[in-house]
Design an enzyme around this catalytic site. Structure first.
Site, PDB file in Angstrom:
ATOM      1  N   CYS A  45      -1.424  92.183  76.498  1.00 11.08           N
ATOM      2  CA  CYS A  45      -1.463  91.147  75.458  1.00 11.08           C
ATOM      3  C   CYS A  45      -2.080  89.851  76.018  1.00 11.08           C
ATOM      4  CB  CYS A  45      -0.070  90.921  74.877  1.00 11.08           C
ATOM      5  SG  CYS A  45      -0.098  90.057  73.289  1.00 11.08           S
ATOM      6  N   HIS A 103       1.726  96.273  73.302  1.00 11.20           N
ATOM      7  CA  HIS A 103       2.826  96.237  74.275  1.00 11.20           C
ATOM      8  C   HIS A 103       3.338  97.655  74.542  1.00 11.20           C
ATOM      9  CE1 HIS A 103       3.551  91.850  74.574  1.00 11.20           C
ATOM     10  NE2 HIS A 103       3.014  91.839  73.367  1.00 11.20           N
ATOM     11  N   GLU A 154       5.440  98.553  76.738  1.00 14.34           N
ATOM     12  CA  GLU A 154       6.821  98.530  77.214  1.00 14.34           C
ATOM     13  C   GLU A 154       7.848  98.607  76.092  1.00 14.34           C
ATOM     14  OE1 GLU A 154       5.618  94.123  76.835  1.00 14.34           O
ATOM     15  OE2 GLU A 154       4.682  96.067  77.179  1.00 14.34           O
TER      16      GLU A 154
END
Length: 510
Positions: A79, A167, A169
């Site tokens: 990002c 993202h 994660e």
């Protein structure tokens, strides 16, 4: 030296999740603020740049020198990290036409690219950004796109340097774990050898070298963190470890006696200290939660100072500090956090104690501490015990602390926790407790009007305490607990249930 993935933090709410996902691969990683990047050693196998609330277009936004590792080590920008590299090296980042937040699907994936090996067509990813990359530098190539985001992923040609706008994660990126594995294992070449057993072996050896023949005093709480820290230290220095369990008057019902008994079979040298009156005296009339935390921390220090003076030549104070404590107490700018809360066991000791601090668990998340404890054969009753805050019931009593309020809350808490256990719900809950509210409410008992105290029940599910969801306990269970509390605990006539998640709330009310 332990192979390490370096995570550079630009202040994203998701940075800790990156670390969690990397650790789940049995790969060690560390988070460091962007303005305190450590020396790049041979142990560092790759670097991840986190997201950020900043815009790269802001002149005051984080803009560190990347030359120590860009083009030299595998590098993944997530990002803001991806936008930063595009912006710094000749690309263009502009405000999105509309805020890109939430689920999206990849419409193009360059499958022959190592980062996207095994990623399926149309894979769901999670976007969270107000800016977007509108142009990449000439030596960059697109490796993924979505319908709305052309440059969802790129690679620098002839470099193991990658940027992704989404993202991986976050759980909503359904194949994010695959992408992170591709980066850490296939691209960085990490061996996945960071396991509980390897942690125990390396930590015990490190403690032996750090402490030598010095004496160490450790404050036990009965919880998993201090217990695991104690066993690790006991393996390293044996009889030179002196454990102290302090009754601060803010423990759960019968906890002082129960905790002392639980350590009898573990071979630890433990002394119990009754300091209730000392804590109550210092806390009298104090309502501010930060002041309460500071006072409790100070009195703990004073008690330890008194006890350590009774041990000849003690040189160290051991603490069960874990990684979330450190993260929540230090901001991205390297200063004390002004936005969350202070932790009583983070930040060192006053000079007058003349003790150095040793923190064997400070790199571990809570679930990792439990896995290490299991490898040390620590009893499940200790390992699976719910987390309990260092300041104890003081931060579950909103307002000032009195012995009467503590006794009432102990009874309420005991009923709640005991019912969770007997109903088979205890293991489904990550943390639970009761909160004494600073309000009186009108009630009716028999034919008489009452005007008594209210309590809130709190139960959450979580992995490591960094985020948490409120627990959907059965209505029948909550009704039974409420009825028992009101009937059995004098002074309580109303029970409510907290249905807030973290964020935006924290797990504790103070």
């Amino acid at each position: 030296m332990q192979e390490t993935i370096l995570i550079i933090d630009f202040g994203s709410q998701y940075t800790q999740l990156i670390a969690r996902r990397v650790r789940e691969l049995n790969v060690y990683c560390e988070i460091h603020p962007f303005n305190k990047i450590p020396e790049i050693t041979s142990a560092i196998k790759g670097v991840i740049l986190s997201g950020s609330p900043f815009s790269v277009r802001d002149p005051k936004s984080p803009n560190p020198d990347l030359s120590a590792f860009k083009g030299k080590l595998p590098l993944l920008g997530v990002c803001y990290g991806a936008q930063l590299m595009a912006h710094k090296f000749g690309g263009e980042v502009l405000p999105s036409k509309h805020r890109e937040y939430g689920r999206a699907n990849l419409s193009f994936v360059k499958k022959e690219n190592e980062l996207f090996t095994g990623i399926s067509d149309n894979s769901q990813v999670w976007m969270s950004h107000a800016d977007t990359i509108t142009k990449i530098p000439d030596n960059y190539e697109i490796i993924s796109s979505t319908k709305d985001v052309q440059f969802a992923g790129y690679q620098v040609k002839n470099e193991k340097t990658y940027g992704i706008q989404f993202h991986p994660e976050v759980y909503h990126s359904l194949e994010g774990a695959v992408l992170l594995k591709n980066f850490c294992i296939n691209i960085c070449g990490c061996a996945q050898n960071w396991t509980p057993a390897s942690f125990v072996e390396s930590t015990v050896e490190s403690l032996k070298q750090q402490l030598g023949n010095d004496k160490v005093v450790l404050g036990l709480s009965g919880g998993v963190d201090s217990s695991v820290a104690a066993v690790l230290l006991n393996k390293a220095i044996g009889k030179n470890l002196y454990c102290i369990f302090v009754d601060n008057g803010l423990l759960r019902k019968n906890e002082f006696e129960n905790v002392l008994a639980s350590y009898q079979h573990m071979g630890l040298n433990v002394k119990g200290v009754d300091a209730k009156s000392r804590f109550y005296s210092e806390l009298a009339g104090v309502s501010d939660p930060e002041k309460k935390r500071k006072i409790i921390g100070k009195v703990f220090i004073d008690v330890f100072d008194d006890e350590s003076k009774r041990i000849e030549n003690v040189k160290w104070l051991a603490q069960g500090t874990i990684y979330p404590d450190v993260i929540e107490s230090v901001s991205v700018n390297g200063g004390a956090s002004a936005t969350i809360k202070s932790h009583h066991n983070v930040g060192g000791l006053p000079d007058f104690m003349n003790l150095k601090v040793v923190e064997p668990l400070k790199t571990l998340f809570k679930d990792e501490v439990r896995r290490v404890g299991k490898s040390l054969n620590i009893d499940d009753a200790i390992l699976n015990r719910h987390p309990f805050p260092g300041p104890g019931l003081a931060i579950r009593i909103l307002g000032d602390i009195t012995a009467e309020k503590v006794q009432i809350l102990q009874e309420v808490d005991h009923i709640f926790i005991d019912n969770l256990k007997t109903s088979g719900l205890y293991k489904d809950v990550w943390q639970a407790g009761a909160i004494f509210l600073p309000v009186h409410t009108v009630g009716v008992m028999g034919d008489e009007r009452t005007y008594e105290n209210a309590v809130a029940l709190r139960a959450v599910t979580s992995t490591d305490g960094m985020t948490a969801d409120w627990c959907h306990l059965p209505y029948e269970f909550l009704g039974k607990v409420s009825n028992e509390i009101i009937n059995r605990v004098k002074g309580i006539n109303r029970v409510v249930y907290d249905i807030s998640s973290k964020p935006p709330a924290t797990i504790e009310w103070e």
